[in-house]
Design an enzyme around this catalytic site. Structure first.
Site, PDB file in Angstrom:
ATOM      1  N   THR A   1       0.880  -1.255   0.038  1.00 42.36           N
ATOM      2  CA  THR A   1       0.018  -0.039  -0.114  1.00 42.36           C
ATOM      3  C   THR A   1       0.907   1.096  -0.085  1.00 42.36           C
ATOM      4  OG1 THR A   1      -1.755  -1.080   1.152  1.00 42.36           O
ATOM      5  CG2 THR A   1      -1.816   1.288   1.387  1.00 42.36           C
TER       6      THR A   1
ATOM      7  N   CYS B   1      -8.598  -6.355   2.382  1.00 40.78           N
ATOM      8  CA  CYS B   1      -8.124  -4.967   2.457  1.00 40.78           C
ATOM      9  C   CYS B   1      -9.361  -4.041   2.651  1.00 40.78           C
ATOM     10  CB  CYS B   1      -7.186  -4.520   1.530  1.00 40.78           C
ATOM     11  SG  CYS B   1      -5.528  -5.826   1.336  1.00 40.78           S
TER      12      CYS B   1
ATOM     13  N   SER C   1       4.873  -7.075  -2.120  1.00 40.91           N
ATOM     14  CA  SER C   1       4.698  -7.122  -0.781  1.00 40.91           C
ATOM     15  C   SER C   1       4.998  -8.497  -0.359  1.00 40.91           C
ATOM     16  CB  SER C   1       3.135  -7.200  -0.301  1.00 40.91           C
ATOM     17  OG  SER C   1       2.730  -7.260   1.055  1.00 40.91           O
ATOM     18  N   ALA C   2       5.805  -8.626   1.040  1.00 38.69           N
ATOM     19  CA  ALA C   2       6.266  -9.697   1.496  1.00 38.69           C
ATOM     20  C   ALA C   2       5.063 -10.766   1.854  1.00 38.69           C
ATOM     21  CB  ALA C   2       7.272  -9.497   2.666  1.00 38.69           C
ATOM     22  N   HIS C   3       4.106 -10.588   2.668  1.00 42.04           N
ATOM     23  CA  HIS C   3       3.117 -11.442   3.396  1.00 42.04           C
ATOM     24  C   HIS C   3       2.415 -12.168   2.285  1.00 42.04           C
ATOM     25  CE1 HIS C   3      -0.793  -9.362   3.474  1.00 42.04           C
ATOM     26  NE2 HIS C   3      -0.291  -8.574   3.042  1.00 42.04           N
TER      27      HIS C   3
ATOM     28  N   GLN D   1       0.351  -9.851  -6.318  1.00 47.53           N
ATOM     29  CA  GLN D   1      -0.287 -11.105  -6.414  1.00 47.53           C
ATOM     30  C   GLN D   1       0.598 -12.101  -7.156  1.00 47.53           C
ATOM     31  OE1 GLN D   1      -2.299 -12.559  -4.350  1.00 47.53           O
ATOM     32  NE2 GLN D   1      -3.148 -10.855  -3.386  1.00 47.53           N
TER      33      GLN D   1
ATOM     34  N   THR E   1      14.179   4.316   9.463  1.00 50.53           N
ATOM     35  CA  THR E   1      15.221   3.234   9.709  1.00 50.53           C
ATOM     36  C   THR E   1      14.301   2.037   9.218  1.00 50.53           C
ATOM     37  OG1 THR E   1      15.807   4.328  11.577  1.00 50.53           O
ATOM     38  CG2 THR E   1      16.406   2.007  11.408  1.00 50.53           C
TER      39      THR E   1
END
Length: 350
Positions: free
Chosen positions: A71, A290, A163-165, A143, A201
């Site tokens: 996002t 989402c 996105s990682a997840h 996706q 960071t």
């Protein structure tokens, strides 16, 4: 019997490789921006992870900018660009783009001006895969990454994001991917991290987990995971299909993600199906997760020309590397029994 998780497109289970990489990274105490030995060790881990994600993405000639997720990466990619998009796009894209492109009933989108448009690689609800035009300004690769073979350097896309997840990494980390020579102005400003493109960071443990998950996903693809999951998806479709054609599978005519199946039985609300399957021990969804937990008629299906009443009757089944055929068979048994009860109650043909 144990519950079965079939909502991988919302978030995939954390891969053991990611968990191990995150635990190891938590012992690296330095800040990647510090110049002492501990900081240099953290920087080394950060850049090694960046290189691994670039390798998995096929993005050797691109810049990887770490963010808090897709996002934020979408906002960084799209803010101020004035691009066109279709109604099948994720809300994170539609919030920044003008919805002027049309999707056909199979979920495909024609893009007359790629340089002024954004188009997703694959849809989270139907699994429909797009052919991305050369020179496309922005693509949501979220996706598709880790689920189908992908080489960013070959796509002809200027900017992408991931996105990682969605592929078994941790939540709360993603990346913007910039073709060499392409840039974006920072949205988050401050310390100048990520070459001045994203201040703050870096989430070192999350990034290390992301890299490990991306490499594991690429290994699975090389070993035939996409072909295995495609066969499982198609077998599930044949089990859920009814003789009278009352149940439909949006996007069926198109190339789709191997592990995604959209199922639509007109009149049988998706929200009801989700609750029935939850009680039966199966986690599925009625569309994108989402939307703050809301269940609503699918904007994706409406954009494909499905009537609003029917668009509220879709169910999404998504799975992955650790899902077994036996689990999908159990789901099919439970879903078919629930459909039979619904048909009997509403006088529908079986």
């Amino acid at each position: 019997m144990s519950r079965v998780y079939l909502d991988w497109n919302a978030t995939a289970p954390l891969r053991p490789e990611a968990r191990a990489a995150m635990a190891e990274a938590c012992d690296v105490i330095g800040n990647p921006s510090s110049v002492h030995a501990e900081g240099r060790a953290a920087r080394m881990l950060l850049e090694r992870s960046r290189d691994q994600i670039a390798e998995a993405l096929g993005a050797a000639q691109a810049d990887i900018v770490f963010t808090s997720g897709a996002t934020e990466a979408a906002a960084l990619a799209l803010s101020g660009q004035g691009l066109a998009c279709a109604g099948i796009e994720h809300d994170a894209v539609r919030a920044w783009a003008d919805e002027t492109l049309a999707a056909d009933p199979s979920g495909q989108v024609s893009v007359p001006d790629p340089a002024r448009s954004t188009l997703q690689l694959a849809n989270s609800e139907t699994g429909v895969i797009q052919t991305l035009p050369q020179g496309l300004a922005v693509s949501d690769l979220t996706q598709g990454f880790g689920k189908v073979p992908l080489a960013f350097d070959w796509l002809g896309v200027e900017v992408g994001f991931v996105s990682a997840h969605k592929l078994g990494g941790p939540r709360g980390v993603g990346a913007l991917v910039l073709r060499s020579g392409v840039d974006r102005a920072a949205v988050l400003r401050g310390g100048g991290q990520e070459s001045g493109r994203r201040a703050g960071t870096e989430n070192l443990a999350g990034i290390a987990g992301f890299a490990a998950a991306a490499m594991a996903a690429q290994r699975d693809l090389a070993h035939g995971m996409a072909e295995k999951l495609t066969e499982m998806r198609d077998d599930l479709l044949m089990r859920l299909e009814d003789a009278d054609g009352n149940t439909m599978f949006p996007g069926r005519e198109s190339q789709r993600l191997p592990q995604t199946l959209s199922v639509l039985t007109p009149g049988w609300k998706g929200e009801t199906q989700v609750m029935q399957m939850d009680l039966a021990g199966f986690a599925v969804s009625a569309g994108s997760a989402c939307s703050s937990g809301k269940v609503r008629a699918s904007g994706v299906l409406r954009a494909m020309g499905v009537a609003e009443a029917d668009a509220g009757c879709a169910l999404r089944v998504s799975f992955g590397a650790t899902t077994t055929r036996q689990e999908l068979d159990r789901f099919a048994d439970a879903w078919l029994a629930a459909r039979s009860r619904w048909q009997g109650k509403h006088g529908k043909a079986g």
